[in-house]
Design a protein around this motif. Structure first.
Motif, PDB file in Angstrom:
ATOM      1  N   ASN A 109       0.819  -1.214   0.000  1.00 24.77           N
ATOM      2  CA  ASN A 109       0.000   0.000   0.000  1.00 24.77           C
ATOM      3  C   ASN A 109       0.853   1.265   0.000  1.00 24.77           C
ATOM      4  O   ASN A 109       0.571   2.215  -0.729  1.00 24.77           O
ATOM      5  CB  ASN A 109      -0.944   0.011   1.207  1.00 24.77           C
ATOM      6  CG  ASN A 109      -2.103  -0.943   1.038  1.00 24.77           C
ATOM      7  OD1 ASN A 109      -2.392  -1.401  -0.067  1.00 24.77           O
ATOM      8  ND2 ASN A 109      -2.759  -1.267   2.149  1.00 24.77           N
ATOM      9  N   THR A 110       1.893   1.275   0.820  1.00 27.21           N
ATOM     10  CA  THR A 110       2.755   2.458   0.882  1.00 27.21           C
ATOM     11  C   THR A 110       3.524   2.626  -0.417  1.00 27.21           C
ATOM     12  O   THR A 110       3.678   3.742  -0.917  1.00 27.21           O
ATOM     13  CB  THR A 110       3.716   2.364   2.083  1.00 27.21           C
ATOM     14  OG1 THR A 110       2.942   2.210   3.274  1.00 27.21           O
ATOM     15  CG2 THR A 110       4.579   3.605   2.202  1.00 27.21           C
ATOM     16  N   ARG A 111       3.995   1.523  -0.991  1.00 28.00           N
ATOM     17  CA  ARG A 111       4.706   1.584  -2.268  1.00 28.00           C
ATOM     18  C   ARG A 111       3.802   2.205  -3.333  1.00 28.00           C
ATOM     19  O   ARG A 111       4.201   3.109  -4.053  1.00 28.00           O
ATOM     20  CB  ARG A 111       5.147   0.187  -2.714  1.00 28.00           C
ATOM     21  CG  ARG A 111       5.797   0.175  -4.103  1.00 28.00           C
ATOM     22  CD  ARG A 111       6.218  -1.217  -4.518  1.00 28.00           C
ATOM     23  NE  ARG A 111       7.281  -1.739  -3.710  1.00 28.00           N
ATOM     24  CZ  ARG A 111       8.574  -1.463  -3.899  1.00 28.00           C
ATOM     25  NH1 ARG A 111       8.932  -0.662  -4.872  1.00 28.00           N
ATOM     26  NH2 ARG A 111       9.483  -1.984  -3.123  1.00 28.00           N
ATOM     27  N   GLN A 112       2.566   1.743  -3.402  1.00 31.56           N
ATOM     28  CA  GLN A 112       1.628   2.258  -4.397  1.00 31.56           C
ATOM     29  C   GLN A 112       1.293   3.728  -4.119  1.00 31.56           C
ATOM     30  O   GLN A 112       1.241   4.548  -5.036  1.00 31.56           O
ATOM     31  CB  GLN A 112       0.358   1.414  -4.417  1.00 31.56           C
ATOM     32  CG  GLN A 112      -0.630   1.852  -5.474  1.00 31.56           C
ATOM     33  CD  GLN A 112      -1.875   0.979  -5.487  1.00 31.56           C
ATOM     34  OE1 GLN A 112      -2.177   0.277  -4.535  1.00 31.56           O
ATOM     35  NE2 GLN A 112      -2.605   1.028  -6.589  1.00 31.56           N
ATOM     36  N   TRP A 113       1.078   4.049  -2.870  1.00 40.18           N
ATOM     37  CA  TRP A 113       0.733   5.404  -2.469  1.00 40.18           C
ATOM     38  C   TRP A 113       1.862   6.382  -2.826  1.00 40.18           C
ATOM     39  O   TRP A 113       1.631   7.451  -3.396  1.00 40.18           O
ATOM     40  CB  TRP A 113       0.464   5.400  -0.969  1.00 40.18           C
ATOM     41  CG  TRP A 113      -0.106   6.641  -0.362  1.00 40.18           C
ATOM     42  CD1 TRP A 113      -0.704   7.692  -1.003  1.00 40.18           C
ATOM     43  CD2 TRP A 113      -0.121   6.974   1.021  1.00 40.18           C
ATOM     44  NE1 TRP A 113      -1.104   8.639  -0.104  1.00 40.18           N
ATOM     45  CE2 TRP A 113      -0.759   8.216   1.147  1.00 40.18           C
ATOM     46  CE3 TRP A 113       0.314   6.328   2.169  1.00 40.18           C
ATOM     47  CZ2 TRP A 113      -0.944   8.838   2.385  1.00 40.18           C
ATOM     48  CZ3 TRP A 113       0.119   6.945   3.393  1.00 40.18           C
ATOM     49  CH2 TRP A 113      -0.500   8.189   3.497  1.00 40.18           C
ATOM     50  N   LEU A 114       3.105   5.994  -2.521  1.00 41.38           N
ATOM     51  CA  LEU A 114       4.242   6.853  -2.838  1.00 41.38           C
ATOM     52  C   LEU A 114       4.438   6.959  -4.353  1.00 41.38           C
ATOM     53  O   LEU A 114       4.708   8.045  -4.873  1.00 41.38           O
ATOM     54  CB  LEU A 114       5.511   6.328  -2.164  1.00 41.38           C
ATOM     55  CG  LEU A 114       6.773   7.175  -2.341  1.00 41.38           C
ATOM     56  CD1 LEU A 114       6.549   8.626  -1.914  1.00 41.38           C
ATOM     57  CD2 LEU A 114       7.930   6.556  -1.544  1.00 41.38           C
ATOM     58  N   ALA A 115       4.256   5.861  -5.067  1.00 39.02           N
ATOM     59  CA  ALA A 115       4.372   5.900  -6.534  1.00 39.02           C
ATOM     60  C   ALA A 115       3.324   6.832  -7.126  1.00 39.02           C
ATOM     61  O   ALA A 115       3.620   7.618  -8.043  1.00 39.02           O
ATOM     62  CB  ALA A 115       4.236   4.497  -7.118  1.00 39.02           C
ATOM     63  N   LEU A 116       2.103   6.776  -6.609  1.00 36.37           N
ATOM     64  CA  LEU A 116       1.045   7.664  -7.109  1.00 36.37           C
ATOM     65  C   LEU A 116       1.344   9.132  -6.800  1.00 36.37           C
ATOM     66  O   LEU A 116       1.110  10.007  -7.632  1.00 36.37           O
ATOM     67  CB  LEU A 116      -0.313   7.248  -6.539  1.00 36.37           C
ATOM     68  CG  LEU A 116      -0.861   5.918  -7.068  1.00 36.37           C
ATOM     69  CD1 LEU A 116      -2.105   5.499  -6.277  1.00 36.37           C
ATOM     70  CD2 LEU A 116      -1.162   6.004  -8.549  1.00 36.37           C
ATOM     71  N   SER A 117       1.879   9.401  -5.611  1.00 40.44           N
ATOM     72  CA  SER A 117       2.249  10.775  -5.257  1.00 40.44           C
ATOM     73  C   SER A 117       3.345  11.298  -6.176  1.00 40.44           C
ATOM     74  O   SER A 117       3.270  12.425  -6.677  1.00 40.44           O
ATOM     75  CB  SER A 117       2.730  10.843  -3.800  1.00 40.44           C
ATOM     76  OG  SER A 117       1.662  10.628  -2.913  1.00 40.44           O
ATOM     77  N   LEU A 118       4.364  10.466  -6.407  1.00 43.18           N
ATOM     78  CA  LEU A 118       5.451  10.869  -7.304  1.00 43.18           C
ATOM     79  C   LEU A 118       4.954  11.043  -8.731  1.00 43.18           C
ATOM     80  O   LEU A 118       5.330  11.997  -9.422  1.00 43.18           O
ATOM     81  CB  LEU A 118       6.576   9.830  -7.287  1.00 43.18           C
ATOM     82  CG  LEU A 118       7.534   9.892  -6.112  1.00 43.18           C
ATOM     83  CD1 LEU A 118       8.475   8.704  -6.138  1.00 43.18           C
ATOM     84  CD2 LEU A 118       8.308  11.194  -6.132  1.00 43.18           C
ATOM     85  N   ASN A 119       4.128  10.123  -9.173  1.00 42.61           N
ATOM     86  CA  ASN A 119       3.603  10.191 -10.533  1.00 42.61           C
ATOM     87  C   ASN A 119       2.763  11.453 -10.728  1.00 42.61           C
ATOM     88  O   ASN A 119       2.878  12.134 -11.750  1.00 42.61           O
ATOM     89  CB  ASN A 119       2.786   8.944 -10.844  1.00 42.61           C
ATOM     90  CG  ASN A 119       2.450   8.853 -12.315  1.00 42.61           C
ATOM     91  OD1 ASN A 119       3.337   8.686 -13.140  1.00 42.61           O
ATOM     92  ND2 ASN A 119       1.171   8.970 -12.642  1.00 42.61           N
ATOM     93  N   ASP A 120       1.913  11.769  -9.749  1.00 43.33           N
ATOM     94  CA  ASP A 120       1.081  12.959  -9.831  1.00 43.33           C
ATOM     95  C   ASP A 120       1.954  14.209  -9.959  1.00 43.33           C
ATOM     96  O   ASP A 120       1.719  15.067 -10.809  1.00 43.33           O
ATOM     97  CB  ASP A 120       0.184  13.055  -8.593  1.00 43.33           C
ATOM     98  CG  ASP A 120      -0.747  14.244  -8.667  1.00 43.33           C
ATOM     99  OD1 ASP A 120      -1.501  14.348  -9.667  1.00 43.33           O
ATOM    100  OD2 ASP A 120      -0.724  15.073  -7.739  1.00 43.33           O
TER     101      ASP A 120
END
Length: 160
Positions: free
Chosen positions: A73-84
């Protein structure tokens, strides 16, 4: 996903784990300077851009835990934040990709470096000498004599 984002997440987490272990006195030996510099660059870029983003805060907390592991979950959350952020800021996206590629290049090269009179080689080396009187070497430290015949064995000794 913007190129480099998911890989950057892994590097940021690895950086945080390494720092947590250094602080706790559990470092596993000297970290290669080139990789460390590259990971510092990715980390600095991400933390400067995301600041106190909750996903980054969570990733750093998970890195400092006794059993350091980045949850899915944290990996996905951080990836989404970086991607955004990368989608909103093309300069950040380009800088992040360049930083990730620099770490990947360092990993592939094994952090090859030399100092002083050293010679650093990354990849195969082929050195050939053909023909009479030829010498081939990456480095020769001392006298070399070319064209001197090999000593003749004493009479009665078998020759190879």
């Amino acid at each position: 996903m913007v190129p480099g984002v998911e890989i950057a997440v892994g590097y940021v987490f690895a950086w945080a784990v390494r720092k947590a272990r250094l602080v706790a006195g559990r470092a596993d030996g000297e970290v290669d300077r080139v990789l460390e510099t590259g990971m510092d660059r990715v980390h600095d870029l991400v933390t400067t851009t995301l600041g106190q983003d909750p996903a980054l805060t969570r990733a750093v907390a998970e890195a400092g835990a006794e059993t350091a592991g980045l949850s899915a979950n944290t990996r996905q959350w951080l990836a989404l934040s970086l991607n955004d952020r990368a989608e909103q800021d093309p300069q950040f996206a380009a800088a992040l990709l360049a930083a990730v590629q620099a770490v990947q290049n360092a990993e592939r090269s094994g952090g090859v470096s030399a100092s002083g009179d050293g010679i650093a080689v990354n990849g195969p080396v082929t050195i050939n000498a053909t023909g009479a009187g030829s010498v081939a070497a990456m480095r020769i430290d001392g006298p070399v004599t070319v064209g001197v015949p090999a000593p003749t064995p004493p009479p009665g000794k078998a020759q190879d």
